[in-house]
Design an enzyme around this catalytic site. Structure first.
Site, short mmCIF file in Angstrom:
data_model
loop_
_atom_site.label_atom_id
_atom_site.label_comp_id
_atom_site.label_asym_id
_atom_site.label_seq_id
_atom_site.Cartn_x
_atom_site.Cartn_y
_atom_site.Cartn_z
N GLU A 49 0.83 -1.22 0.00
CA GLU A 49 0.00 0.00 0.00
C GLU A 49 0.86 1.26 0.00
O GLU A 49 2.07 1.21 0.23
CB GLU A 49 -0.94 0.01 1.20
CG GLU A 49 -0.22 -0.01 2.54
CD GLU A 49 -0.98 0.71 3.64
OE1 GLU A 49 -1.43 1.86 3.41
OE2 GLU A 49 -1.07 0.15 4.74
N ALA A 109 -13.07 1.63 6.63
CA ALA A 109 -13.55 0.92 5.43
C ALA A 109 -12.70 -0.31 5.13
O ALA A 109 -13.11 -1.18 4.36
CB ALA A 109 -13.54 1.87 4.24
N ASP A 110 -11.51 -0.41 5.76
CA ASP A 110 -10.68 -1.61 5.57
C ASP A 110 -11.45 -2.88 5.97
O ASP A 110 -11.28 -3.93 5.35
CB ASP A 110 -9.41 -1.55 6.45
CG ASP A 110 -8.43 -0.47 6.01
OD1 ASP A 110 -8.66 0.16 4.95
OD2 ASP A 110 -7.44 -0.25 6.75
N LYS A 122 -3.22 -2.22 16.48
CA LYS A 122 -2.68 -1.50 17.62
C LYS A 122 -3.81 -0.92 18.44
O LYS A 122 -4.92 -0.70 17.93
CB LYS A 122 -1.68 -0.44 17.18
CG LYS A 122 -2.25 0.62 16.27
CD LYS A 122 -1.21 1.67 16.01
CE LYS A 122 -0.22 1.24 14.93
NZ LYS A 122 -0.86 1.01 13.63
N LYS A 132 -5.25 10.91 0.98
CA LYS A 132 -5.39 9.54 1.49
C LYS A 132 -6.68 8.98 0.90
O LYS A 132 -7.76 9.51 1.13
CB LYS A 132 -5.45 9.58 3.01
CG LYS A 132 -5.75 8.25 3.68
CD LYS A 132 -5.80 8.42 5.20
CE LYS A 132 -6.48 7.23 5.86
NZ LYS A 132 -6.73 7.48 7.29
#
Ligand code: PSU
Ligand code: MN
Length: 301
Positions: free
Chosen positions: A25, A142-143, A160, A87
């Site tokens: 990515e 949205a991942d 994390k 982004k």
């Protein structure tokens, strides 16, 4: 192939020959790390993918094209432009592409482009998830939805605790996304090897991981798979130190009213400042570790 997609000659040749390819990515380059470590890390990651037998395909949007496979110059361009690159998650793609803009792809968007190109394996550092306080803010990356619908295996170092790990796992369970621990039955917490949360299955070899994902694809089950790979012991951080830094960063984000897509980059930069750069050093090491594993899984697939 669609007219928006541009696969580099090397990646294209590898795919045509059935050779292993690993997607990478670019939000991690522009928003996840400072210049020049971001570009250096991205180039080292590509080298590690090669050393482990696969061809790297770093993904980004450049001049409105969805690119699978970047040149060194393009990686440095994204690294130097940093926060000035947009982004780009799933919702950003239509406008950026239509107006010929640049975009740094998140995990979600990288999965989309990888799937379009026919790439099945993707390595990164961390994924987005359910943020702490999401029961009020509804900040859910949205991942997670992408993992639910797009057939790409994502290797990360766990999640994390800028996220709510428990809620993130519940969300993935609801969406039917298998969460695999690589050599561990405990979800790694990115900077540290332990989180106190269990994964769905522990698998111990790249072959076992590849076999599970192949079975998912062959059954026609929609969506991806998440492989969580613990940071190597020698680079992992002291849990007290890192958790204090994360709590302070989250408190500051709340105070400043940081919201939406700014949240993750803000927290990462804050944590790096608070730890005097130690978190960045760990972050770089865990990405290398994930790149090697992803290449081995891709080779086995
Ligand atoms: N976590 C990290 N480093 C990162 C990101 C997440 O440790 O660079 C980036 C990834 O690109 C991820 C994105 O897909 O942040 C998630 O952003 P959001 O929560 O706004 O969906
Ligand atoms: Mn978000």
């Amino acid at each position: 192939m669609n007219k928006y997609l541009e696969i580099s000659p090397e990646v294209s040749a590898a795919l045509a020959a059935g050779k292993p390819v690993v997607a990478l990515e670019s939000t991690i380059i522009s928003h996840g790390m400072p210049w020049p470590q971001n570009a250096q890390t991205a180039l080292n990651v590509e080298r590690i993918v090669r050393e482990n037998g696969a061809v790297p395909a770093t993904v980004a949007i450049i001049g409105g094209k969805l690119k699978a496979g970047l040149s060194k110059e393009e990686i440095e361009y994204l690294g130097q432009k940093g926060y000035d690159v947009i982004k780009a998650s799933r919702r950003d793609l239509p406008v950026l592409v239509a107006r010929g803009d640049d975009g740094a792809t998140t995990v979600a968007t990288t999965m989309i482009v990888a799937a379009m190109a026919g790439i099945r394996v993707f390595a990164t550092g961390g994924i987005g998830g359910v943020h702490r306080g999401a029961e009020v803010t509804m900040d859910i990356s949205a991942d997670l939805e992408e993992l639910a619908q797009t057939p790409v295996l994502v290797v990360c170092a766990g999640a994390k605790s800028i996220l709510d790990l428990g809620l993130t796992l519940e969300y993935l369970e609801t969406k039917g996304v298998p969460v695999i621990g690589y050599g561990t039955s405990e979800l790694p917490a990115f900077y540290t090897r332990k989180s106190g949360f269990g994964v769905d299955y522990r698998l111990d070899t790249p072959q076992e991981v590849a076999a599970a994902f192949r079975a998912k694809l062959e059954m026609g089950l929609k969506g991806g798979m998440l492989v969580t790979n613990p940071i190597p012991e020698e680079y992992s951080m002291d849990p007290d130190v890192i958790n204090r830094a994360i709590d302070a960063a989250v408190a500051e984000a709340n105070e400043k009213g940081i919201k939406g897509k700014q949240t993750t980059p803000f927290l990462l930069a804050k944590i790096k400042d608070i730890t005097g750069g130690d978190s960045l050093a760990s972050n770089i090491r865990l990405v290398y570790n994930n790149a090697a594993l992803a290449a081995q899984v891709a080779a086995s697939l």
